[in-house]
Write a protein that holds these residues in place. Structure first.
Motif, short mmCIF file in Angstrom:
data_model
loop_
_atom_site.label_atom_id
_atom_site.label_comp_id
_atom_site.label_asym_id
_atom_site.label_seq_id
_atom_site.Cartn_x
_atom_site.Cartn_y
_atom_site.Cartn_z
N ARG A 295 32.96 5.27 -32.42
CA ARG A 295 33.83 6.36 -31.94
C ARG A 295 33.21 7.70 -32.32
NH1 ARG A 295 39.65 4.65 -34.37
NH2 ARG A 295 38.49 5.19 -36.28
N LEU A 296 33.48 8.65 -31.44
CA LEU A 296 33.04 10.02 -31.70
C LEU A 296 34.26 10.84 -32.11
CD1 LEU A 296 30.66 10.50 -28.64
CD2 LEU A 296 30.04 9.90 -30.98
N VAL A 297 34.18 11.48 -33.27
CA VAL A 297 35.31 12.27 -33.77
C VAL A 297 34.83 13.68 -34.10
CG1 VAL A 297 36.43 10.23 -34.72
CG2 VAL A 297 34.90 11.56 -36.17
N ASN A 298 35.76 14.63 -34.05
CA ASN A 298 35.39 16.01 -34.41
C ASN A 298 35.57 16.23 -35.90
OD1 ASN A 298 38.12 16.29 -34.79
ND2 ASN A 298 38.46 17.49 -32.93
N SER A 299 35.36 17.43 -36.32
CA SER A 299 35.40 17.73 -37.76
C SER A 299 36.76 17.48 -38.38
CB SER A 299 34.97 19.19 -38.00
OG SER A 299 35.84 20.07 -37.29
N SER A 300 37.82 17.50 -37.58
CA SER A 300 39.16 17.25 -38.12
C SER A 300 39.54 15.77 -38.08
CB SER A 300 40.20 18.06 -37.34
OG SER A 300 40.21 17.66 -35.97
N PRO A 338 39.31 -34.30 -31.62
CA PRO A 338 39.18 -33.40 -32.77
C PRO A 338 39.60 -31.98 -32.41
CG PRO A 338 37.05 -33.77 -31.77
CD PRO A 338 38.02 -34.66 -31.04
N THR A 339 39.77 -31.17 -33.43
CA THR A 339 40.17 -29.78 -33.25
C THR A 339 39.11 -28.86 -33.83
OG1 THR A 339 42.52 -30.37 -33.36
CG2 THR A 339 41.95 -28.07 -33.77
N PHE A 340 38.75 -27.84 -33.06
CA PHE A 340 37.83 -26.83 -33.58
C PHE A 340 38.55 -25.98 -34.62
CE2 PHE A 340 34.96 -26.63 -29.60
CZ PHE A 340 33.95 -27.33 -30.25
N GLU A 341 37.97 -25.88 -35.78
CA GLU A 341 38.47 -24.96 -36.80
C GLU A 341 37.68 -23.65 -36.67
OE1 GLU A 341 38.06 -26.88 -40.53
OE2 GLU A 341 39.40 -28.54 -40.02
N THR A 342 38.39 -22.54 -36.75
CA THR A 342 37.73 -21.25 -36.50
C THR A 342 37.93 -20.28 -37.67
OG1 THR A 342 39.69 -20.42 -35.34
CG2 THR A 342 37.95 -21.45 -34.01
N LYS A 343 37.05 -19.32 -37.72
CA LYS A 343 37.12 -18.25 -38.72
C LYS A 343 37.03 -16.92 -37.98
CE LYS A 343 33.44 -17.12 -40.98
NZ LYS A 343 32.27 -17.14 -41.88
N VAL A 344 37.90 -15.99 -38.36
CA VAL A 344 37.91 -14.66 -37.73
C VAL A 344 37.09 -13.70 -38.58
CG1 VAL A 344 39.33 -12.71 -37.01
CG2 VAL A 344 40.15 -15.05 -36.64
N ASP A 345 36.19 -13.01 -37.94
CA ASP A 345 35.35 -12.00 -38.60
C ASP A 345 35.83 -10.63 -38.10
OD1 ASP A 345 33.43 -10.65 -39.96
OD2 ASP A 345 31.73 -11.43 -38.81
N LYS A 346 36.54 -9.93 -38.98
CA LYS A 346 37.16 -8.66 -38.58
C LYS A 346 36.10 -7.61 -38.26
CE LYS A 346 40.99 -7.88 -38.67
NZ LYS A 346 42.02 -8.00 -37.61
N ALA A 347 36.31 -6.94 -37.14
CA ALA A 347 35.40 -5.88 -36.72
C ALA A 347 35.79 -4.56 -37.38
CB ALA A 347 35.44 -5.73 -35.20
N SER A 348 34.85 -3.67 -37.45
CA SER A 348 35.10 -2.34 -38.04
C SER A 348 34.76 -1.27 -37.00
CB SER A 348 34.25 -2.15 -39.29
OG SER A 348 32.87 -2.22 -38.96
N ASN A 349 35.09 -0.04 -37.33
CA ASN A 349 34.77 1.09 -36.45
C ASN A 349 33.82 2.03 -37.18
OD1 ASN A 349 36.27 0.91 -33.89
ND2 ASN A 349 38.06 0.82 -35.23
N GLU A 350 32.76 2.37 -36.47
CA GLU A 350 31.80 3.34 -37.01
C GLU A 350 32.05 4.68 -36.32
OE1 GLU A 350 27.00 4.22 -36.94
OE2 GLU A 350 27.75 2.23 -36.43
N ASP A 351 32.46 5.66 -37.10
CA ASP A 351 32.78 6.96 -36.53
C ASP A 351 31.60 7.92 -36.72
OD1 ASP A 351 35.25 6.07 -35.85
OD2 ASP A 351 36.27 6.94 -37.59
#
Length: 494
Positions: A295-300, A338-351
């Protein structure tokens, strides 16, 4: 009445003669000796489970040998002794049974040679001979290949084709394929030679005939193998992932079966690698690649623009276990779910903080970031730090329609204070311009540089063009050259 009894008088025991006593003692001694001898005999063969007297493997006596010793003998014979073949087109060719594709099951043969069903076997073996057939398997591909090689000097030689089992045209079931006769060195003769070597555990010589070669296996064996393979594909396979179900269709299940060469006792097997490939392909329907947002953010801190939306990643963590469960159940004829077991990898935001006002420019620069704007429509170039113009706008000369200046976002990657520039005109003629100063290359052969051959009016009139470079007044080019380091962004646009 007088009762006369024939019973001996207890008070007067019968007297035994000396000769009788000796006889009884002798017989007793013989019986004890026989029992002792039999006990020793049984003990000798029972300890280590040795082959009983009269036992042969093929033509070789193995009495008194244990299974390990018999196994070693057979394995040695398989690779040590040879059969030498002679005949039409074949002269003195020698091979071990193993080289002929003969694969002895030494362990099973030795086990049969040392087996006994009851204690009576210890007695019967003293009066009978028991011949144990050698258990073996023939690699028909090896023996047929050898036959083909031996037949190279034989006129009209043709390789035999064994019956096989293959998927049908739709790939949804298996079918038996007929073999084809060949012509050349007799494969059955080759096999007979291997059998003679193994049966005698000695070198052998035999005459090898030449003629029509029949397949060593028959179509009935192939049909049985095809039937067994088709039964193998009956189980249902469903992998669950949340509300989603991934089902292996019939074509996929056919791929899960590994078909051996047709032979007596051949059985289909599970191809775990193919199952693993299917599981890994299936998990692509579940897995999501993590994307960190930009994301692009201004000085505020106000978000001005989202360049890339963030997305959490989802990864399957038990693909290997799912593969093994399916393979085990499939081999046993059981359904799998069978059942697929899953893991969630949380994403982040680079400003990225951009300079105030940069959102209105062609490049959203960070505060103080140096960059160069080249506007091809207005023929103006400006050097910025953040959103602040540091030099310009500067009138420049850019490429012609035939040799246009590129558009896009680039970076200065090479600088020359002075350079001789060479190239070709649109008509193919060469050009050479010496002493070009303040040269900044931003992509390929495209550069911003001074143009001493152009005067002030040339820049104002806008009638001149370049070969694609951004021609700049000498003073401005020198300033930008000194101001812009390697890596400075250059944004060329219309």
């Amino acid at each position: 009445m007088k009762i006369i009894s024939d019973l001996p008088n207890p008070g007067n025991p019968i007297k035994m003669s000396k000769k009788t006593k000796i006889t009884i003692v002798t017989v007793s001694a013989v019986l004890v000796t026989l029992i002792a001898a039999f006990t020793l005999y049984v003990s000798y063969y029972a300890v280590g489970k040795k082959a009983l007297p009269g036992t042969k493997v093929g033509e070789v006596k193995v009495s008194g040998l244990n299974a390990s010793q018999i196994k070693k003998q057979l394995e040695t014979a398989e690779t040590k002794y040879q059969v030498t073949f002679s005949g039409h087109g074949v002269h003195g060719k020698s091979f071990t049974p193993k080289e002929l594709g003969y694969q002895v099951n030494a362990e099973e043969t030795a086990r049969h040679a040392t087996a006994r069903s009851s204690t009576f076997n210890y007695v019967s073996s003293l009066f009978t001979t028991r011949t144990i057939p050698i258990k073996y398997h023939v690699d028909v591909q090896v023996i047929n290949k050898l036959s083909h090689e031996l037949s190279k000097g034989i006129k009209n030689a043709k390789r035999v084709t064994e019956p096989s089992v293959q998927p049908d045209n739709q790939g949804t079931s298996f079918k038996a394929i007929l073999g084809k006769d060949g012509f050349g060195a007799d494969t059955k003769g080759l096999l007979a030679g291997a059998n003679q070597v193994m049966g005698t555990q000695k070198n052998q010589k035999i005459n090898l005939s030449v003629g029509t070669i029949k397949p060593l296996t028959d179509i009935e064996m192939a049909k049985k193998l095809a039937d067994a393979a088709n039964k193998f594909t009956r189980p249902k396979i469903t992998v669950k992932a949340g509300d989603k179900e991934i089902i292996a269709d019939q074509k996929a299940k056919v791929g899960f079966v590994s078909i051996p060469a047709v032979s007596h006792g051949a059985k289909p097997k599970v191809d775990e690698k193919t199952i693993a490939d299917w599981v890994n392909k299936s998990k692509e329907e579940v897995e999501v690649e993590k994307v960190n947002g930009q994301r692009l953010v201004n000085s505020s801190g106000k978000v001005l623009k989202t360049r890339t939306a963030s997305r959490d990643g989802v990864t399957v963590t038990n693909a290997e276990e799912v593969t093994k469960e399916i393979a085990t159940n499939f081999s046993s004829g059981k359904d799998s779910s069978p059942t697929f077991e899953t893991k969630v990898d949380k994403a982040s935001n680079e400003d990225k903080v951009i300079a105030d006002g940069a959102e209105n420019l062609a490049y959203w620069a960070a505060p103080g970031e140096k960059w160069i704007d080249v506007n091809l429509s207005s023929r103006l170039m400006t050097a910025y730090e953040g959103a602040t113009p540091m030099r310009g706008p500067i009138l420049v000369v850019t490429g012609s329609p035939q040799t246009p200046t590129v558009t896009g976002q680039y970076k200065v990657y090479l600088k020359h204070p002075v350079q001789t520039m060479r190239g070709r005109n649109t008509d193919g003629s060469p050009y050479e311009v010496p002493n070009v100063k303040s040269v900044l290359y931003f992509t390929g052969s495209y550069a911003i540089h001074g143009a001493y051959w152009l005067n002030h009016d040339d820049f104002i009139a806008g009638t001149k063009t370049s070969h694609g470079c951004v021609n700049t007044p000498s003073a401005d080019a020198e300033w930008i050259y000194n101001w812009a380091p390697i890596g400075t962004p250059v944004v060329s646009h219309r």
